[in-house]
Design an enzyme around this catalytic site. Structure first.
Site, short mmCIF file in Angstrom:
data_model
loop_
_atom_site.label_atom_id
_atom_site.label_comp_id
_atom_site.label_asym_id
_atom_site.label_seq_id
_atom_site.Cartn_x
_atom_site.Cartn_y
_atom_site.Cartn_z
N LYS A 66 -8.12 2.87 3.82
CA LYS A 66 -8.71 1.74 3.12
C LYS A 66 -9.58 0.69 3.99
O LYS A 66 -10.50 0.38 3.89
CB LYS A 66 -7.68 0.83 2.33
CG LYS A 66 -6.74 0.05 3.27
CD LYS A 66 -7.02 -1.28 3.44
CE LYS A 66 -6.08 -2.00 4.29
NZ LYS A 66 -5.31 -1.65 5.31
N LYS B 278 -1.13 14.69 4.76
CA LYS B 278 -0.72 13.37 4.32
C LYS B 278 0.32 13.72 3.00
O LYS B 278 -0.04 14.26 1.85
CB LYS B 278 -1.80 12.44 3.56
CG LYS B 278 -2.74 11.82 4.88
CD LYS B 278 -2.06 10.94 5.39
CE LYS B 278 -3.08 10.20 6.51
NZ LYS B 278 -2.46 9.12 7.33
N GLY C 228 -0.68 -3.89 4.24
CA GLY C 228 0.62 -3.66 3.37
C GLY C 228 1.62 -5.12 3.21
O GLY C 228 2.31 -5.10 2.39
N ASN C 229 1.52 -5.81 4.26
CA ASN C 229 2.34 -6.95 4.49
C ASN C 229 1.85 -7.98 3.29
O ASN C 229 2.37 -8.86 2.95
CB ASN C 229 2.30 -7.84 5.65
CG ASN C 229 0.86 -8.02 6.10
OD1 ASN C 229 -0.22 -7.47 5.96
ND2 ASN C 229 0.51 -9.35 6.70
N LYS D 105 -7.43 0.81 12.54
CA LYS D 105 -8.10 -0.60 12.30
C LYS D 105 -9.13 -0.78 13.39
O LYS D 105 -10.37 -1.11 12.83
CB LYS D 105 -7.07 -1.60 12.29
CG LYS D 105 -6.00 -1.42 11.10
CD LYS D 105 -4.90 -2.65 11.43
CE LYS D 105 -3.61 -2.32 10.56
NZ LYS D 105 -3.95 -1.94 8.96
#
Length: 318
Positions: free
Chosen positions: A217, A133, A17-18, A279
């Site tokens: 993702k 979610k 997201g960064n 991750k």
């Protein structure tokens, strides 16, 4: 410099997201830096496939559509799979344009392709038994119950702020458009694909059917990297290296983890759920199917150095 197919590495890069912004204007500015880092790799002869998150963006789209549908009497409800596809389109447009501009600036004769991607998930995935979610606009309890009766979707109260639709986060099984992505990469394109994990779909045998869900993702990127037999999966986040004992006096940055070491750290609760844990898990999924590969977690700014083995946390089978 025209493209000539060679024996360069193929890597799948999962952007955190960064690398993107919360608004279109902010995103358009941030992706210029993102594109420069990606083209650094292209200039080194690396074949690149780029995936990205879409959390803020798909939420913005769904909220805006829900707001309009509830108030103007003309805008139809936009289901969550369609909102996900919209987010892939506009994020991919920004990324592709920024990469093209950077390629042109450096005189590199290459092009990009953005593939709006579907990802098959299993209707039997346990995640569908307990969707958690939250997505879309806040509703009153009465509005949520009416929507649930009308659509069959699940709604839950969200921390005292109202009721929201909740969706599952199933495991990715297969990237529907993988063959197209592979062919484009082999033809020399820098491809943006599997944005937001891809639009979740069920394979009904007779056809595909979109399903409201959120796919991580990084896990979809791992699936795509394994299908490519990619040399590396690069997960880019806000930190240069994975740490154990994070945010304590004993914090230690890791240069390397074997699969066994990573599994021990997971069992010890070293990685935060919703942050570093998924991750690392995605890296392990890639290596389970592609044991000769390397999984790397690092920051966007250090991506080129990480590919060259000079930084980042590298995870390998041994």
């Amino acid at each position: 410099m025209p493209y000539e197919k060679g024996d360069g590495q193929t890597v799948v890069i999962a952007l955190g997201g960064n690398a993107l912004g919360d608004t279109p204007a902010e995103q358009l500015e941030l992706v210029r830096h993102t594109a420069a880092c990606i083209v650094d790799l292209v200039a080194e002869g690396v074949n690149v496939v780029v995936s990205h998150g879409n959390g803020p963006q798909v939420g913005m789209i769904k909220n805006a559509c829900d707001f309009a549908a509830a108030r103007d009497g003309k805008t139809p409800d936009i289901p969550f799979p369609e909102a996900g596809a919209m987010s892939q389109g506009y994020i991919g447009y920004h990324l592709s344009q920024a990469i093209l501009n950077e390629l042109r600036r450096r005189g590199i004769d290459r092009s990009t392709a953005n593939v709006v991607t579907q990802t098959v998930v299993s209707a039997d995935d346990p995640a569908f038994e307990n969707p958690t979610k939250p997505v879309g606009a806040f509703l009153t309890e009465g509005e949520a119950r009416a929507k649930a009766a009308e659509t069959g979707y699940a709604y839950r109260e969200d921390a005292g702020r109202g009721w929201r639709q909740v969706v599952a986060s199933p495991r990715p099984v297969r990237i529907v458009e993988f063959d197209a992505v592979r062919d484009l990469v082999e033809a020399g394109y820098i491809v943006v694909a599997a944005g937001g994990g891809g639009v979740p779909v069920f394979d009904r045998g007779s056809g595909y059917e979109g399903v409201p869900a959120v796919i991580d993702k990084d896990r979809s990127s791992a699936r795509m990297a394994a299908d490519f037999g990619a040399d590396a999966l690069i997960i880019l986040t806000a930190v240069e290296k994975v740490c154990v004992n994070f945010n304590t006096p004993e914090q230690e940055a890791l240069d390397h983890m074997s699969v066994a070491e990573a599994e021990r750290h997971i069992a010890d609760g070293q990685f935060a759920p919703g942050s570093m844990l998924p991750k690392v898990q995605a890296c392990l999924e890639y290596l389970a199917d592609c044991p000769s590969g390397r999984a790397v977690i690092t920051s966007l700014e250090r991506a080129k150095d990480a590919i060259g083995g000079r930084t980042g946390t590298v995870i390998t089978v041994d």
